[in-house]
Design an enzyme around this catalytic site. Structure first.
Site, PDB file in Angstrom:
ATOM      1  N   ASN A  92       0.731  -1.176  -0.005  1.00  0.00           N
ATOM      2  CA  ASN A  92      -0.016  -0.114   0.132  1.00  0.00           C
ATOM      3  C   ASN A  92       0.987   1.375   0.099  1.00  0.00           C
ATOM      4  O   ASN A  92       0.572   2.200  -0.275  1.00  0.00           O
ATOM      5  CB  ASN A  92      -0.984   0.063   1.377  1.00  0.00           C
ATOM      6  N   SER A 143      -4.091   2.200  -9.106  1.00  0.00           N
ATOM      7  CA  SER A 143      -4.999   3.174  -9.018  1.00  0.00           C
ATOM      8  C   SER A 143      -5.695   3.211 -10.447  1.00  0.00           C
ATOM      9  O   SER A 143      -5.179   2.640 -11.565  1.00  0.00           O
ATOM     10  CB  SER A 143      -3.909   4.439  -8.970  1.00  0.00           C
ATOM     11  N   TYR A 156       2.982   9.727 -11.554  1.00  0.00           N
ATOM     12  CA  TYR A 156       2.027   9.128 -10.760  1.00  0.00           C
ATOM     13  C   TYR A 156       1.567   7.856 -11.612  1.00  0.00           C
ATOM     14  O   TYR A 156       1.442   6.672 -11.369  1.00  0.00           O
ATOM     15  CB  TYR A 156       0.995   9.827 -10.115  1.00  0.00           C
ATOM     16  N   SER A 159       3.930   5.285 -12.556  1.00  0.00           N
ATOM     17  CA  SER A 159       4.247   4.444 -11.534  1.00  0.00           C
ATOM     18  C   SER A 159       3.246   3.284 -11.210  1.00  0.00           C
ATOM     19  O   SER A 159       3.431   2.178 -10.926  1.00  0.00           O
ATOM     20  CB  SER A 159       4.526   5.078 -10.291  1.00  0.00           C
ATOM     21  N   LYS A 160       1.810   3.787 -11.400  1.00  0.00           N
ATOM     22  CA  LYS A 160       0.782   2.830 -11.204  1.00  0.00           C
ATOM     23  C   LYS A 160       0.631   1.729 -12.406  1.00  0.00           C
ATOM     24  O   LYS A 160       0.445   0.797 -12.105  1.00  0.00           O
ATOM     25  CB  LYS A 160      -0.430   3.400 -10.869  1.00  0.00           C
TER      26      LYS A 160
END
Length: 259
Positions: A92, A143, A156, A159-160
């Site tokens: 997480n 995400s 972001y 990365s997800k």
């Protein structure tokens, strides 16, 4: 009769479990009988959640961990687990970034990479090592940004997307070890991070912006951390033993109902 989603006797590591969504996940797993080992960069935050779980009759421990540091992760897992084997790993821990291709710097990208990509790699490697003898369940927190174009989320989203790809790779490579690996893709979830962001970015207009952001989910509101925890619980329990290599959106219809 066995209760549904019973995790009694299982050991779970939750990274970034000291606040927000991680707190809800660690609490939910403990409520179902697991021992929640809370790993967080903030030991104070992890200890607060562990104490809360114990006060409610659950089992929890707090350990400091910098997921971006490979050796630190190995040490934290070894210390947290002791002689126990790992049954559940929830990745997480992560950080956010606002920026697009025009204004994201190499330093921004490196910072996101160290935590959201390398950090997940580090904990996956340590977790699989502990699980490979008898199997286990892994849930990576991805995400909606991994699946759809969002404005000002270049680093972001990148990365997800990597987290999603790692989920598939680990699921495939670990079939023979009885390790299941899945991911979930939340939309906007109401956490203290959201409140802090609104207070900083929109001072005096927090309520209006909260309503605006809430309505970007077709269901008309943000998610709740406990709802994320409940989905993670399902994917960690024996009731989901036929599921691996899958991603589950939990986004109020954002990915499928926005037109």
């Amino acid at each position: 009769m066995k209760n549904k989603f019973d995790l009694t006797g299982k050991t779970a590591i939750v990274t970034g479990g000291g606040s927000g969504i991680g707190r809800a996940i660690a609490t939910t797993l403990a409520e179902q009988g697991a021992t929640s080992l809370i790993l967080d960069l903030s030991l104070e935050g992890a200890q607060s959640v562990a104490k809360e779980i114990e006060a409610n009759g659950g089992k929890a421990e707090a350990h400091p961990c910098d997921v971006s540091d490979h050796e630190n992760v190995k040490g934290a897992f070894s210390k947290a687990l002791g002689n126990r084997s790992l049954d559940i790993l929830v990745n997480n821990a992560g950080i956010a970034h606002v920026g697009n291709i025009f204004n994201t710097t190499p330093e921004d990208l490196d910072r996101i990479y160290q935590v959201n990509i390398k950090g997940v790699f580090n904990t996956l490697q340590a977790g699989v090592e502990s699980m490979k003898a008898k199997g286990g369940a892994i849930v990576n927190i991805s995400s909606i940004a991994a699946h759809v174009g969002l404005s000002d989320r270049l680093a972001y989203s990148t990365s997800k997307g990597a987290v999603h790809a790692m989920t598939l790779s680990v699921a495939k490579d670990c079939l023979g070890h009885g390790i299941r690996c899945n991911s979930i893709s939340p939309g906007r979830v109401h956490t203290p991070f959201v409140d802090g962001f609104l207070a900083k970015a929109y001072p005096g207009n927090e309520k209006e912006m909260f309503e605006t952001l809430s309505k970007t989910q077709p269901i008309g509101r943000m998610g709740k951390p406990d709802e994320i925890g409940d989905l993670v619980l399902y994917l960690c329990a024996d009731e989901s033993s036929f599921i691996t290599g899958s991603d589950f959106s939990i986004d109020g219809g954002f990915l499928t109902l926005n037109t």
